[in-house]
Design a protein around this motif. Structure first.
Motif, PDB file in Angstrom:
ATOM      1  N   PRO A 109      19.780 -22.908  -4.876  1.00 45.29           N
ATOM      2  CA  PRO A 109      20.665 -22.719  -3.718  1.00 45.29           C
ATOM      3  C   PRO A 109      22.061 -23.321  -3.870  1.00 45.29           C
ATOM      4  O   PRO A 109      22.716 -23.586  -2.864  1.00 45.29           O
ATOM      5  N   ARG A 110      22.542 -23.584  -5.093  1.00 48.17           N
ATOM      6  CA  ARG A 110      23.911 -24.075  -5.251  1.00 48.17           C
ATOM      7  C   ARG A 110      24.897 -23.051  -4.687  1.00 48.17           C
ATOM      8  O   ARG A 110      24.659 -21.837  -4.751  1.00 48.17           O
ATOM      9  N   HIS A 111      26.023 -23.551  -4.183  1.00 49.90           N
ATOM     10  CA  HIS A 111      26.923 -22.686  -3.416  1.00 49.90           C
ATOM     11  C   HIS A 111      28.316 -22.546  -4.022  1.00 49.90           C
ATOM     12  O   HIS A 111      29.209 -21.965  -3.400  1.00 49.90           O
ATOM     13  N   GLY A 112      28.511 -23.053  -5.241  1.00 51.58           N
ATOM     14  CA  GLY A 112      29.851 -23.117  -5.818  1.00 51.58           C
ATOM     15  C   GLY A 112      30.541 -21.779  -5.973  1.00 51.58           C
ATOM     16  O   GLY A 112      31.743 -21.652  -5.698  1.00 51.58           O
ATOM     17  N   LEU A 113      29.822 -20.749  -6.414  1.00 56.82           N
ATOM     18  CA  LEU A 113      30.448 -19.442  -6.609  1.00 56.82           C
ATOM     19  C   LEU A 113      30.853 -18.826  -5.269  1.00 56.82           C
ATOM     20  O   LEU A 113      31.949 -18.250  -5.151  1.00 56.82           O
TER      21      LEU A 113
END
Length: 291
Positions: A81-85
């Motif tokens: 669930p990383r949101h960087g993009l």
């Protein structure tokens, strides 16, 4: 009135020249410390108030990303669930406008829109700097716990997942005209600090490319998802990453040996040149004494 971005007052030319000089010295010296982490000794001079400060040492030069493929290689903002993009796409489309080559800010980060707040450019509690020191303020954005970012960014937010809120954007802001002098992406290494080995500068050209894409197209072209739902880990360039796998150790030892031989050869050439210089001068002096 024509709008122009003038960065000449911020010592960019001096900074570039010094970085090139340090790169040459780094190549000649070939000095490695802490081989287990494969660190390269890299000295970089920081610019502060238009003046070169000679007392800073940083571990890495920040890599500039110019293409979507380069962004994909870094594995930034992945996997879910990383949101960087999603954060980067939102920032490019909602916070920046391109006017005559300037990355004009649509919101003043000093006012705290979307959770923007000051970043004081330090690693841990010591004097190491994550980014170049210059007489412009840095701001960061991307903390999902503030609850001020849109759903496009927070879609996969999971409070129970350690990496779900790790990614950030850091900008260097100038007020006249109100624009972003530099844009960086990074991620937390712990709750307080950012990882210098996963910090990258986003070029003006890459930002324009991102602005031209829909979110789904941007994610499709920058994610490393395999057909089986696994993440393909990129092969990082040694210059920009210190966390290499142990399988690279024999290669490092071989390279260090090669560097040592090259340095010894350079030393011998310099000594030979000095010998010839003094020999010719002594010969000239002797001739003058005789005649």
């Amino acid at each position: 009135m024509e709008l122009k971005c003038d960065h000449s007052n911020y010592g960019f030319g001096n900074e570039l020249s010094l970085v090139v000089l340090v790169s040459i010295v780094n190549t000649l010296v070939c000095f490695s410390f802490d081989r287990s982490h494969q660190y390269r000794f890299t000295a970089q001079y920081f610019i502060s108030a238009g003046t070169v400060s000679r007392n800073r040492i940083v571990r890495n030069m920040v890599r500039t990303l110019n293409e979507l493929s380069q962004l994909k290689e870094t594995n930034f903002g992945q996997p879910d669930p990383r949101h960087g993009l999603r954060l980067l796409w939102w920032f490019a489309n909602k916070c920046v406008d391109n006017v005559n080559g300037c990355m004009i800010s649509l919101y003043n980060p000093a006012y705290g829109h979307f959770g923007f707040h000051r970043f004081y450019n330090r690693i841990e509690d010591d004097e190491d700097r994550l980014l170049p020191m210059i007489n412009l303020p840095y701001y960061e954005v991307g903390n999902l716990s503030y609850g001020s970012l849109p759903k496009d960014v927070t879609a996969n937010y999971n409070r129970n997942h350690a990496d779900s809120n790790a990614d950030r954007i850091i900008v260097r802001f100038q007020s006249n005209p109100p624009s972003f002098d530099r844009i960086y992406v990074t991620q937390h290494s712990d709750q307080l600090n950012f990882n210098p080995n996963t910090t990258y500068r986003i070029s003006h050209g890459l930002l324009k490319t991102i602005k031209s894409l829909r979110l789904d197209e941007f994610l499709r072209r920058t994610r490393n998802d395999s057909p089986f739902g696994m993440i393909i880990q990129p092969q990082y360039n040694r210059v920009y990453s210190t966390h290499l796998q142990s399988r690279h150790t024999p290669y490092q030892a071989t390279e260090d040996s090669t560097c040592l031989y090259i340095c010894m050869l350079i030393f011998l050439i310099i000594m030979l040149a000095l010998f010839i210089f003094f020999y010719v001068n002594m010969k000239t002096v002797v001739k003058k004494q005789w005649f």
